[in-house]
Design a protein around this motif. Structure first.
Motif, PDB file in Angstrom:
ATOM      1  N   LEU A 146       5.909   8.460   6.179  1.00 28.39           N
ATOM      2  CA  LEU A 146       5.418   7.190   5.622  1.00 28.39           C
ATOM      3  C   LEU A 146       3.889   7.133   5.651  1.00 28.39           C
ATOM      4  CD1 LEU A 146       8.009   4.645   7.045  1.00 28.39           C
ATOM      5  CD2 LEU A 146       7.857   5.571   4.745  1.00 28.39           C
ATOM      6  N   THR A 165       2.728   9.179   2.805  1.00 28.91           N
ATOM      7  CA  THR A 165       2.951   8.467   1.543  1.00 28.91           C
ATOM      8  C   THR A 165       1.856   7.418   1.330  1.00 28.91           C
ATOM      9  OG1 THR A 165       5.313   8.739   1.828  1.00 28.91           O
ATOM     10  CG2 THR A 165       4.636   7.083   0.255  1.00 28.91           C
ATOM     11  N   LEU A 218      -0.672   7.433  -1.735  1.00 32.51           N
ATOM     12  CA  LEU A 218      -0.503   6.442  -2.799  1.00 32.51           C
ATOM     13  C   LEU A 218      -1.332   5.171  -2.594  1.00 32.51           C
ATOM     14  CD1 LEU A 218       3.371   6.694  -3.269  1.00 32.51           C
ATOM     15  CD2 LEU A 218       1.602   7.856  -4.567  1.00 32.51           C
ATOM     16  N   ARG A 248      -4.241   4.417  -5.011  1.00 32.60           N
ATOM     17  CA  ARG A 248      -3.772   4.113  -6.365  1.00 32.60           C
ATOM     18  C   ARG A 248      -3.196   2.695  -6.432  1.00 32.60           C
ATOM     19  NH1 ARG A 248      -2.401   7.761 -10.705  1.00 32.60           N
ATOM     20  NH2 ARG A 248      -1.367   6.490 -12.280  1.00 32.60           N
ATOM     21  N   ILE A 249      -2.471   2.302  -5.389  1.00 31.54           N
ATOM     22  CA  ILE A 249      -1.911   0.941  -5.351  1.00 31.54           C
ATOM     23  C   ILE A 249      -3.049  -0.084  -5.275  1.00 31.54           C
ATOM     24  CG2 ILE A 249      -0.480  -0.648  -3.985  1.00 31.54           C
ATOM     25  CD1 ILE A 249       1.115   1.882  -3.078  1.00 31.54           C
ATOM     26  N   ASN A 280      -4.531  -0.460  -8.641  1.00 32.14           N
ATOM     27  CA  ASN A 280      -3.662  -1.293  -9.499  1.00 32.14           C
ATOM     28  C   ASN A 280      -3.887  -2.771  -9.211  1.00 32.14           C
ATOM     29  OD1 ASN A 280      -2.471   0.900 -10.712  1.00 32.14           O
ATOM     30  ND2 ASN A 280      -0.705   0.946  -9.343  1.00 32.14           N
ATOM     31  N   LYS A 333       7.083 -11.922  -1.588  1.00 28.32           N
ATOM     32  CA  LYS A 333       8.437 -11.362  -1.532  1.00 28.32           C
ATOM     33  C   LYS A 333       9.420 -12.415  -1.026  1.00 28.32           C
ATOM     34  CE  LYS A 333       7.556  -6.450  -1.444  1.00 28.32           C
ATOM     35  NZ  LYS A 333       6.222  -6.526  -1.991  1.00 28.32           N
ATOM     36  N   THR A 347      11.158   2.781   1.551  1.00 22.20           N
ATOM     37  CA  THR A 347       9.714   2.478   1.612  1.00 22.20           C
ATOM     38  C   THR A 347       8.937   3.451   0.730  1.00 22.20           C
ATOM     39  OG1 THR A 347      10.069   1.733   3.872  1.00 22.20           O
ATOM     40  CG2 THR A 347       7.794   2.049   3.193  1.00 22.20           C
ATOM     41  N   ILE A 348       9.321   4.719   0.758  1.00 16.74           N
ATOM     42  CA  ILE A 348       8.645   5.711  -0.102  1.00 16.74           C
ATOM     43  C   ILE A 348       8.842   5.330  -1.575  1.00 16.74           C
ATOM     44  CG2 ILE A 348       8.724   8.139  -0.867  1.00 16.74           C
ATOM     45  CD1 ILE A 348       9.405   8.849   2.086  1.00 16.74           C
ATOM     46  N   ARG A 388       6.668   2.252  -2.474  1.00 16.58           N
ATOM     47  CA  ARG A 388       5.247   2.603  -2.621  1.00 16.58           C
ATOM     48  C   ARG A 388       5.013   3.384  -3.916  1.00 16.58           C
ATOM     49  NH1 ARG A 388       2.062  -0.506  -0.607  1.00 16.58           N
ATOM     50  NH2 ARG A 388       3.735  -1.680  -1.516  1.00 16.58           N
ATOM     51  N   ALA A 406       5.019   1.003  -6.769  1.00 13.16           N
ATOM     52  CA  ALA A 406       3.783   0.198  -6.768  1.00 13.16           C
ATOM     53  C   ALA A 406       2.594   1.022  -7.264  1.00 13.16           C
ATOM     54  CB  ALA A 406       3.512  -0.340  -5.371  1.00 13.16           C
ATOM     55  N   ALA A 407       2.659   2.337  -7.059  1.00 11.72           N
ATOM     56  CA  ALA A 407       1.543   3.196  -7.479  1.00 11.72           C
ATOM     57  C   ALA A 407       1.646   3.584  -8.955  1.00 11.72           C
ATOM     58  CB  ALA A 407       1.499   4.449  -6.610  1.00 11.72           C
ATOM     59  N   TYR A 408       2.847   3.897  -9.417  1.00 14.04           N
ATOM     60  CA  TYR A 408       2.975   4.460 -10.767  1.00 14.04           C
ATOM     61  C   TYR A 408       3.648   3.528 -11.777  1.00 14.04           C
ATOM     62  CZ  TYR A 408       1.358   8.741  -8.671  1.00 14.04           C
ATOM     63  OH  TYR A 408       0.581   9.667  -8.028  1.00 14.04           O
ATOM     64  N   TYR A 458       3.473  -0.160 -11.635  1.00 17.09           N
ATOM     65  CA  TYR A 458       3.026  -1.377 -10.935  1.00 17.09           C
ATOM     66  C   TYR A 458       3.689  -2.638 -11.494  1.00 17.09           C
ATOM     67  CZ  TYR A 458      -0.188  -4.711  -8.793  1.00 17.09           C
ATOM     68  OH  TYR A 458      -0.727  -5.752  -8.074  1.00 17.09           O
ATOM     69  N   GLU A 459       3.699  -2.769 -12.829  1.00 16.33           N
ATOM     70  CA  GLU A 459       4.264  -3.979 -13.436  1.00 16.33           C
ATOM     71  C   GLU A 459       5.759  -4.086 -13.137  1.00 16.33           C
ATOM     72  OE1 GLU A 459       2.598  -6.476 -14.690  1.00 16.33           O
ATOM     73  OE2 GLU A 459       0.768  -5.368 -14.286  1.00 16.33           O
ATOM     74  N   LYS A 472       6.339  -5.137  -9.605  1.00 15.23           N
ATOM     75  CA  LYS A 472       6.170  -6.580  -9.439  1.00 15.23           C
ATOM     76  C   LYS A 472       7.362  -7.340 -10.010  1.00 15.23           C
ATOM     77  CE  LYS A 472       2.580  -8.818  -9.262  1.00 15.23           C
ATOM     78  NZ  LYS A 472       1.375  -9.609  -9.366  1.00 15.23           N
ATOM     79  N   PRO A 520      11.383  -8.317  -4.547  1.00 18.03           N
ATOM     80  CA  PRO A 520      11.962  -7.868  -3.267  1.00 18.03           C
ATOM     81  C   PRO A 520      13.205  -6.998  -3.428  1.00 18.03           C
ATOM     82  CG  PRO A 520      12.558 -10.130  -3.695  1.00 18.03           C
ATOM     83  CD  PRO A 520      11.671  -9.713  -4.837  1.00 18.03           C
ATOM     84  N   TYR A 521      13.670  -6.797  -4.666  1.00 19.66           N
ATOM     85  CA  TYR A 521      14.933  -6.072  -4.818  1.00 19.66           C
ATOM     86  C   TYR A 521      14.816  -4.585  -4.489  1.00 19.66           C
ATOM     87  CZ  TYR A 521      16.743 -10.334  -6.695  1.00 19.66           C
ATOM     88  OH  TYR A 521      17.122 -11.636  -6.817  1.00 19.66           O
TER      89      TYR A 521
END
Lengths: 204, 213
Positions: free
Chosen positions: A29, A32, A36, A39-40, A43, A127, B85-86, B89, B92-94, B96-97, B100, B104-105
């Motif tokens: 983690l 990761t 990333l 990049r996040i 964004n 969330k 979690t991976i 993330r 969220a990085a690749y 993003y929209e 969002k 939470p799903y």
């Protein structure tokens, strides 16, 4: 003598696999996030810059200037000054965050140049419960903040607002609704004086 | 591995239709109802769940001989949470929209019963290849179920499929189909259809078995 409770293995002998996996997964983690994370963040920054002009409702191409302010407790915070075509301050956008019902809420608050009135609110991330707490991201709730004075503090009510400083909570999501109002109150309270001081020192 | 346990191919086939996680086992209802208003979020959820399911199945299968019975659920959860979690993330990085939009799903995949049940039923008792095939089969079954629901809901609710307009402009969009009640209507109807087809097949098989030579 026979015993009813055979000797149990020690905690470490039982849990070594859990500990080893926790270390392994923690490393995965961390890798990761390291890979990333930038990049996040980029964004989120791009989204913030896209939303800023809409919060202050500027006509034409607005310039966004990040300004770092010193807070009363000595900490620094970055805010965004929206500059109109004529170079005057069109408004400020204040990044804010706080605890929601289930997780952290990140939001942007648009205010007038003198920080006297709220121009708009945008939820960057939350969330909370879908279709309940998540309704704090939608216009019926967020629209109430537009045009509200920043003084006195915003109060969340569960019935129709009777004064200009009241916000009606989302039905069934009072905690989420109150969290947003508290974040807004706290952020404006801590930034109002530093922004006014910055304006006095850096005219216009 | 006991000889009575299904083979890798049986695991793969079972996951797609005979033991489909949605239509036969009624598992993973939360994402099924929540993200099937349109094809794009539904397929993003299907791919995300597939990654977590296959990776968790493989990992648990590799360490299956080291699992202590009273600690296995803890290890399943730890493993699933890591892969979720991976995935979160990565989205969220690749994407993003989409990340969002799913809100939470994606984190909620951690509590998706399909994944923990496959860890318990297959990965904790069978080898990595069988666990992999089981993960792929179940993922395909889950994706098929999400796709069927999202197809019905997006076409009737928005007149489109994957964002491409299919129905004429005159189509009075049935907005209710992309809202929560529409998810229940569509799931109920498709479950009924799946049960009807299944019963017809069983009756046909029984008739064939009883036919005199």
């Amino acid at each position: 003598m026979m015993t009813d409770n055979p000797r149990q293995p020690g905690s470490l002998r039982q849990a070594w696999l859990v500990i080893l996996l926790a270390l392994l997964y923690g490393g995965a983690l961390a890798a990761t996030q390291t890979t990333l994370g930038p990049r996040i963040a980029e964004n989120q920054r791009r989204e913030t810059y896209r939303v800023i002009p809409t919060l202050v409702a500027v006509d034409g191409a607005a310039k966004v200037q990040p300004v770092t302010l010193a807070l009363a407790d000595g900490k620094k915070q970055e805010v965004f000054r929206v500059v109109a075509d004529d170079g005057a301050t069109a408004g400020w956008v204040l990044p804010a965050h706080g605890q929601g019902f289930q997780d952290r809420i990140d939001l942007l608050i648009g205010v007038t140049p003198d920080v006297a009135t709220i121009l708009g609110l945008y939820i960057l991330d939350q969330k909370d419960t879908p279709n309940l707490g998540s309704l704090i991201t939608e216009e019926p709730y967020l629209g109430q903040y537009r045009g509200m004075p920043t003084d006195p503090k915003i109060v969340v009510v569960t019935s129709a607002p009777t004064t200009t400083c009241q916000i009606r909570s989302v039905t069934g999501a009072t905690i989420s609704s109150t969290s947003v109002a508290e974040i807004v109150n706290r952020t404006i309270e801590s930034l109002k004086t530093p922004i006014r001081r910055w304006r006095a020192e850096n005219k216009p | 591995m006991s000889s009575s346990e299904p083979t890798a191919m049986e695991r793969f086939i079972n996951g797609i239709l005979p033991e489909n996680p949605i239509y036969r086992q009624l598992l993973g209802m939360c994402p099924t109802l929540a993200v099937t208003g349109a094809m794009k979020p539904a397929m993003t959820m299907a791919v995300s769940t597939a990654f977590v399911l296959i990776a968790a199945n493989l990992m648990i299968s590799l360490i299956r001989r080291l699992l202590k019975p009273h600690l296995r659920i803890l290890i399943f959860t730890l493993t699933i949470a890591t892969f979720v979690t991976i995935t979160d993330r990565f989205l969220a990085a690749y994407l993003y929209e989409m990340s969002k939009a799913l809100g939470p799903y994606v984190p909620l995949i951690i509590v998706n019963c399909i994944i923990i049940s496959r860890c318990e039923i297959c990965a904790a008792t069978q080898g990595p290849f069988t666990a992999f095939c089981d993960g792929v089969g179940m993922s395909l079954g889950f994706a098929l179920a999400l796709a069927s629901l999202a197809t019905v809901r997006e076409i009737l609710g928005s007149g489109s499929w994957f964002g491409i307009m299919l129905l004429p402009k005159e189509w009075p969009h049935w907005t209710i189909m992309i809202l929560s009640p529409g998810a229940f209507f569509a799931l109920g109807l498709l479950l009924g259809l799946a049960n009807w087809i299944s019963r017809r097949r069983q009756e046909a098989a029984a008739r064939q078995a009883n036919e005199p030579y």
